[in-house]
Design a protein around this motif. Structure first.
Motif, PDB file in Angstrom:
ATOM      1  N   CYS A  59       3.415   7.691  -6.095  1.00  0.00           N
ATOM      2  CA  CYS A  59       4.011   5.932  -5.692  1.00  0.00           C
ATOM      3  C   CYS A  59       4.378   5.401  -6.758  1.00  0.00           C
ATOM      4  N   PHE A  60       2.876   4.861  -7.462  1.00  0.00           N
ATOM      5  CA  PHE A  60       2.489   4.278  -8.887  1.00  0.00           C
ATOM      6  C   PHE A  60       4.007   4.511  -9.902  1.00  0.00           C
ATOM      7  N   LYS A  61       4.098   5.453 -10.225  1.00  0.00           N
ATOM      8  CA  LYS A  61       4.795   5.926 -11.297  1.00  0.00           C
ATOM      9  C   LYS A  61       6.720   6.072 -10.771  1.00  0.00           C
ATOM     10  N   ALA A  62       6.959   6.210  -9.639  1.00  0.00           N
ATOM     11  CA  ALA A  62       7.984   5.978  -9.002  1.00  0.00           C
ATOM     12  C   ALA A  62       8.232   4.788  -8.587  1.00  0.00           C
ATOM     13  N   VAL A  63       7.790   4.188  -7.856  1.00  0.00           N
ATOM     14  CA  VAL A  63       8.512   2.686  -7.988  1.00  0.00           C
ATOM     15  C   VAL A  63       7.219   0.928  -8.309  1.00  0.00           C
ATOM     16  N   GLY A  64       6.384   1.553  -9.659  1.00  0.00           N
ATOM     17  CA  GLY A  64       5.885   0.840  -9.737  1.00  0.00           C
ATOM     18  C   GLY A  64       4.588  -0.583  -9.384  1.00  0.00           C
ATOM     19  N   MET A  65       4.242  -0.859  -9.808  1.00  0.00           N
ATOM     20  CA  MET A  65       3.114  -2.055  -8.584  1.00  0.00           C
ATOM     21  C   MET A  65       3.786  -2.641  -7.709  1.00  0.00           C
ATOM     22  N   PRO A  66       3.062  -3.065  -6.214  1.00  0.00           N
ATOM     23  CA  PRO A  66       3.869  -3.758  -5.563  1.00  0.00           C
ATOM     24  C   PRO A  66       4.558  -5.205  -5.572  1.00  0.00           C
ATOM     25  N   GLN A  67       5.383  -5.760  -5.683  1.00  0.00           N
ATOM     26  CA  GLN A  67       5.893  -6.854  -5.262  1.00  0.00           C
ATOM     27  C   GLN A  67       6.453  -7.200  -4.364  1.00  0.00           C
ATOM     28  N   ALA A  68       6.342  -8.679  -3.528  1.00  0.00           N
ATOM     29  CA  ALA A  68       6.970  -8.787  -2.740  1.00  0.00           C
ATOM     30  C   ALA A  68       8.065  -9.374  -2.666  1.00  0.00           C
ATOM     31  N   SER A  69       8.926  -8.695  -2.507  1.00  0.00           N
ATOM     32  CA  SER A  69      10.253  -8.736  -2.305  1.00  0.00           C
ATOM     33  C   SER A  69      11.011  -8.259  -1.408  1.00  0.00           C
ATOM     34  N   PRO A  70      11.972  -8.023  -0.285  1.00  0.00           N
ATOM     35  CA  PRO A  70      13.008  -6.887  -0.008  1.00  0.00           C
ATOM     36  C   PRO A  70      13.155  -5.913  -0.766  1.00  0.00           C
ATOM     37  N   GLN A  71      13.912  -6.266  -2.426  1.00  0.00           N
ATOM     38  CA  GLN A  71      14.590  -5.561  -2.721  1.00  0.00           C
ATOM     39  C   GLN A  71      13.588  -4.134  -2.872  1.00  0.00           C
ATOM     40  N   TYR A  72      12.412  -4.781  -3.183  1.00  0.00           N
ATOM     41  CA  TYR A  72      10.942  -3.226  -3.940  1.00  0.00           C
ATOM     42  C   TYR A  72      11.068  -2.711  -1.991  1.00  0.00           C
ATOM     43  N   ALA A  73      10.757  -3.629  -1.134  1.00  0.00           N
ATOM     44  CA  ALA A  73       9.656  -2.817  -0.166  1.00  0.00           C
ATOM     45  C   ALA A  73      11.117  -2.036   0.291  1.00  0.00           C
ATOM     46  N   GLN A  74      12.528  -2.050   0.283  1.00  0.00           N
ATOM     47  CA  GLN A  74      13.611  -1.507  -0.031  1.00  0.00           C
ATOM     48  C   GLN A  74      13.670  -0.286  -0.318  1.00  0.00           C
TER      49      GLN A  74
END
Length: 265
Positions: A59-74
């Motif tokens: 998951c870290f490789k695929a989407v990077g560090m978690p971010q507090a944004s709707p775009q990242y969550a989607q």
């Protein structure tokens, strides 16, 4: 100065997580059939500990560090590895549901075999050196060891059928936790969460769509057979309509996303 090469340790940690998952899942599933599951819950928990390690790295490789944004969550929730990471976290924190290990153990079996083929066999059973290149011809590559070749062939030949089995197993798990909720074997929240997971899989996985369509066709044939009570037929139609609306909707009321190309986890 060129950047340093990436560290191989995350890849080894990923493989170790899959190996831990596979070995512990086998031990726990064997304990089910020997009626010793109650005293072997640790193997169930260790299985999902391995899953969390492996899927966290992917998951870290695929989407990077978690971010507090709707775009990242989607973006993250549309990634199948994130979906399986969140599901494995839920299984780790809740009461054991033994069929839930089947899909995860299947994925890990393929990943472990692939890791052995590409990382272990070349180190302990090196390939024969390639023959000398002919003038004007590209240099030939070294041939894989026969064991590595055999593993690669088996993985290629069985991957799709295994993913089809996983898709059907996930439908069986949903039925299992739904009945379990009715008889209070598991939480009422479990089938709700798993239904949402299946909805995501239906949107993004051709294997899940094939399994759902096959189950629907079989149920149609049985329920619509001559002599079937009208209330059962009407109820089945209502269930299918409700399921179709729910599967097609995504948060925000926008149309369902197009299926993305499936990746090995």
């Amino acid at each position: 100065m060129p950047p340093p090469p990436p560290s191989p340790w995350p890849h080894y940690a990923w493989a170790a997580g899959h190996l831990l998952l596979l070995v512990c899942a086998i031990k726990y599933l064997v304990s089910i059939f020997t009626f010793k599951a109650a005293s072997n819950v640790i193997w169930y928990k260790l299985s999902y500990a391995g899953a969390l390690i492996s899927y966290a790295i992917v998951c870290f490789k695929a989407v990077g560090m978690p971010q507090a944004s709707p775009q990242y969550a989607q973006r993250a929730l549309a990634d199948e590895n994130v979906q399986y990471f969140l599901l494995s976290l839920y299984w780790f924190l809740t009461r054991p549901i033994f069929p839930s290990l089947i899909p995860f153990a299947t994925f890990s079996a393929f990943h472990t075999l692939t890791f052995v083929r590409t990382n272990i066999i070349p180190k302990i059973l090196p390939s024969k050196p390639p023959p000398p290149a002919q003038p004007g011809q590209p240099a030939p590559r070294a041939e894989q060891h026969p064991y590595a070749k055999a593993i690669g062939t088996w993985v290629r030949n069985n991957y799709e059928s295994a993913m089809q089995i996983v898709a059907f197993a996930e439908l069986v798990i949903f039925a299992y936790v739904s009945v379990g909720a009715l008889i209070r074997r598991n939480s009422l929240l479990t089938p709700v969460i798993y239904a949402h997971f299946l909805r995501q899989r239906y949107m993004f996985s051709s294997f899940t769509r094939q399994a759902v369509n096959a189950f629907t066709a079989a149920a149609d044939a049985r329920i619509n057979a001559p002599g079937s009570p009208p209330w059962l037929q009407q109820g089945w139609v209502a269930i299918k309509l409700a399921g179709a609306r729910w599967a097609a909707a995504i948060p925000g009321g926008t149309p369902a996303a197009q299926p993305q190309q499936e990746r090995r986890r």
